[in-house]
Every structure is written in structure tokens, then in C-alpha cells.
Design an enzyme around this catalytic site. Structure first.
Site, PDB file in Angstrom:
ATOM      1  N   CYS A 194     -12.651   2.519 -14.749  1.00 12.56           N
ATOM      2  CA  CYS A 194     -13.004   3.935 -14.594  1.00 12.56           C
ATOM      3  C   CYS A 194     -11.740   4.787 -14.687  1.00 12.56           C
ATOM      4  O   CYS A 194     -11.330   5.475 -13.745  1.00 12.56           O
ATOM      5  CB  CYS A 194     -13.713   4.151 -13.250  1.00 12.56           C
ATOM      6  N   CYS A 226     -24.706   4.966 -13.099  1.00 11.17           N
ATOM      7  CA  CYS A 226     -23.670   6.008 -13.075  1.00 11.17           C
ATOM      8  C   CYS A 226     -24.229   7.295 -13.674  1.00 11.17           C
ATOM      9  O   CYS A 226     -24.587   7.339 -14.862  1.00 11.17           O
ATOM     10  CB  CYS A 226     -22.441   5.542 -13.843  1.00 11.17           C
ATOM     11  N   CYS A 245     -16.711   2.031 -19.884  1.00  8.42           N
ATOM     12  CA  CYS A 245     -17.995   1.959 -19.181  1.00  8.42           C
ATOM     13  C   CYS A 245     -18.740   0.660 -19.470  1.00  8.42           C
ATOM     14  O   CYS A 245     -19.543   0.215 -18.635  1.00  8.42           O
ATOM     15  CB  CYS A 245     -18.862   3.156 -19.567  1.00  8.42           C
ATOM     16  N   GLU A 252       0.822  -1.210   0.000  1.00  7.77           N
ATOM     17  CA  GLU A 252       0.000   0.000   0.000  1.00  7.77           C
ATOM     18  C   GLU A 252       0.858   1.264   0.000  1.00  7.77           C
ATOM     19  O   GLU A 252       0.521   2.254  -0.649  1.00  7.77           O
ATOM     20  CB  GLU A 252      -0.938  -0.002   1.216  1.00  7.77           C
ATOM     21  N   CYS A 284     -18.396  -2.079 -16.853  1.00  6.69           N
ATOM     22  CA  CYS A 284     -18.419  -1.586 -15.476  1.00  6.69           C
ATOM     23  C   CYS A 284     -19.692  -2.053 -14.771  1.00  6.69           C
ATOM     24  O   CYS A 284     -20.799  -1.880 -15.286  1.00  6.69           O
ATOM     25  CB  CYS A 284     -18.353  -0.063 -15.450  1.00  6.69           C
TER      26      CYS A 284
END
Length: 345
Positions: free
Chosen positions: A198, A214, A205, A43, A208
Site C-alpha cells: 500500500c 478496500c 493492489c 522502532e 494485497c
């Protein structure tokens, strides 16, 4: 009830979880376990850095520092050397400081809550939540750049996502959290959506899982959300890098811990050093100028080569290090310095 339409439909989080389990990323080397050490390491490395860049660094770090105690026991110079080329070097210094804190104050065990993790060096709110979700299943919201983009588009959030807008995004992110057993898949799913579908430009799209609800897609505003910051011309700075060498060794200098390339070895900057070393009259050969782009400015570099028969003594000059040319490249130097050393070799 769906957060956008109010119609009976799988929730935002349920769709993210289902998509991640079917189509998300599952083969990254830090996935598949609950050990917070490799999760934390990944991370930190992934902050403002693409997965493809991080992979090699992550493997080398784990080979050299297989657990937090080995990282804490290492000299900072060695940590910085392994980090060289990954950029944002404050992350490496904080990584080392965090490992030391975990060993000295927590008995070598990472805190098991996002709040506890966020109290450690280099771990912000979103990173702490991601670690806590992956390692401990804690219900904690993340809000990195990818997630901001997903939320801003899906809910048509207006305004640059900083300040008050960012605060509202945090509140929104917290309302969308699923049950604890799904936190790992949900957190990874949000990251994967932002990284693979995205996208900042030319979002995909079609596949997705959130496309049906959206608002940005419905309004044809994918390219304008999130609201971008006002464009500003990047300032330019100039620097002279001195390559002082006798053909066998080269002179490097430890940079201050604050500022760019903090704590790394680099080439001496400027020509003030030459008269102090008794080399004021030496001939300098200009090499091809080059540019290095940072997040907030561009650095225009003019390298100057100074060849001497023997490197002079430099007692009293802070931070100077004499290294064989073949070792200097491996000593944890910034990327433009590494390229200059390659050319010199």
C-alpha cells in the site's frame, strides 16, 4: 462479519495476520525475539526512516551498545556520532535520555505496558504500542504513517489524517485489533502492508490481502487517499559555513541542543568568529554552494574556506573543538558537513 461488506468473510485482522505469516518480512535483524531493547532501538530508528537506511545503523548500535545499560553509560557525544547521517537528531538525544531513565528509574528493565513505555522520552503512543505488541503481546493499536495510509484507503476515510480525523483513525484502529496471541504478526503485517504494497505512489493492489474490501480500490481513489495536506512551497534559508583549517586540523563547533543538528559538531556558521580570532583580514575562498533539504525547509549553504598556517587559540569561544581532519569526519557531523570534509580531505 467483515467490517466493509457485512458478508461472512475473514476479518480485517485475520487477513493481515495470514498474509504477514506467509508473505511479510521475517528476516529483519530486530525480529524473532521478545527482548524490548532491540525492538525499542529499531522502532526509534524507523521513525520517518526507511528500513534499508536503518539496517547498518542498527547493527553498529548493537555492536557498540549491546544492552540498555551500556547505552545509558555512554557519553551523549558518542551516541550522536553513531547516529550521524540518520537524521532527526532529537531521536538520538531522546534515545540516550530514555536509556538513562530505564536504568535509573526502572532498574534497567523497560516497562511492560504501552502506557508505561509512552511515559519515557522519545516514545510516542504508536511507538509504545508497537514495542508492547512485539515484546509483550499487548493488544495496543499502532498508527504510524504507513498504517494511516492503509486505513484511510481501506475504509475511504476523508480528510487530512490529523486532528479529529486522526482521532477517528485511532478509534478505528482499536476496533480492528485481533486476539493477543496474534498481536505481533498483526502489528508487523500492518507495517509491512504499508511499506511493501500500500505504497504512497503506485500501490500494488493485486497481492494485497485487503483488496477485496478496500473502498479506495473499489472507487478508484488510491491516488487521492489519504487526503493530502495542502501543498506549500518550502521556505528557503541561507547559511555560511566556515572551513577554518591549517591543513592538518579543522575547527568545529558544538551546535546548541535545540534546533537543527542539535548537539552535533558542525562547521562554524557565519563570519562573526573570524574577527574574534584575529582573522578578520584573512582571504576566504568560496567553495561550490550546495543545498540540504529538511522536512520543512531547504537550507542553501555557502561554504567558505579559510586556510591559516596555524589554527588560532579560541579560549572563551563556547563549543569550539579542534580536530585532525581525518578524525573530524568520524566525529558525528551532519551529512552536508561530512561531504564538505570529504571534499577538503
Amino acid at each position: 462479519m467483515d467490517a466493509i461488506t457485512g458478508a461472512s468473510a475473514p476479518s480485517f485482522s485475520a487477513r493481515v495476520v495470514a498474509w504477514q505469516r506467509q508473505a511479510g518480512r521475517h528476516d529483519l535483524p530486530w525480529q524473532g525475539g521478545r527482548d524490548p531493547y532491540p525492538i525499542w532501538l529499531s522502532e526509534i530508528m524507523l521513525q520517518q526512516t526507511q528500513v534499508s537506511t536503518v539496517l547498518g545503523y542498527f547493527q553498529r548500535f548493537l555492536e557498540r551498545f549491546p544492552h540498555v545499560a551500556s547505552l545509558a553509560a555512554a557519553p551523549q557525544d558518542e551516541v550522536l556520532a553513531l547516529w550521524a547521517g540518520l537524521g532527526y537528531y532529537a531521536r538520538a538525544r531522546n534515545l540516550h535520555a530514555c536509556a538513562i531513565r530505564v536504568v535509573q528509574e526502572h532498574g534497567g528493565r523497560f516497562p511492560d505496558t504501552a502506557a508505561g513505555l509512552a511515559a519515557l522520552p522519545g516514545i510516542g503512543r504508536s511507538t509504545a504500542a508497537a514495542i508492547a505488541a512485539f515484546a509483550y503481546g499487548e493488544r495496543a493499536a499502532i498508527l504510524d504513517g504507513n498504517v494511516k495510509r492503509v486505513l484511510c484507503r481501506h475504509f475511504a476515510v476523508e480528510g487530512v489524517p490529523v486532528g479529529a480525523v486522526e482521532k477517528s483513525l485511532w478509534s478505528l484502529a482499536e476496533t480492528l485489533l485481533p486476539a493477543s496471541p496474534e498481536m505481533g504478526a498483526y502489528t508487523q503485517g500492518l507495517m509491512d502492508l504499508g511499506a511493501t504494497l500500500c505504497l504512497r505512489r503506485n500501490p500494488r493492489c493485486g497481492p494485497c490481502p485487503l483488496a477485496a474490501t478496500c473502498l479506495a480500490r473499489a472507487q478508484g481513489r488510491q491516488d487521492s487517499l489519504p487526503t493530502p495536506k495542502a501543498a506549500r512551497a518550502q521556505p528557503r534559508r541561507q547559511a555560511v559555513f566556515l572551513l577554518l583549517t591549517d591543513g592538518r586540523e579543522i575547527l568545529l563547533q558544538r551546535r546548541p541542543s535545540a534546533g537543527i543538528w542539535g548537539g552535533l559538531l558542525a562547521l562554524p556558521e557565519g563570519l562573526d568568529l573570524l574577527p574574534r580570532l584575529g582573522l578578520a583580514d584573512r582571504e576566504l575562498l568560496p567553495l561550490a554552494p550546495r543545498e540540504h533539504v529538511f522536512t520543512h525547509f531547504r537550507l542553501e549553504i555557502q561554504p567558505l574556506l579559510c586556510r591559516v598556517e596555524h589554527l588560532p587559540a579560541f579560549a572563551g569561544e563556547p563549543g569550539l573543538v579542534r580536530l585532525p581532519l581525518e578524525e573530524a569526519r568520524q566525529a558525528g557531523v551532519p551529512a552536508p558537513v561530512a561531504r564538505l570534509l570529504d571534499e577538503l580531505a
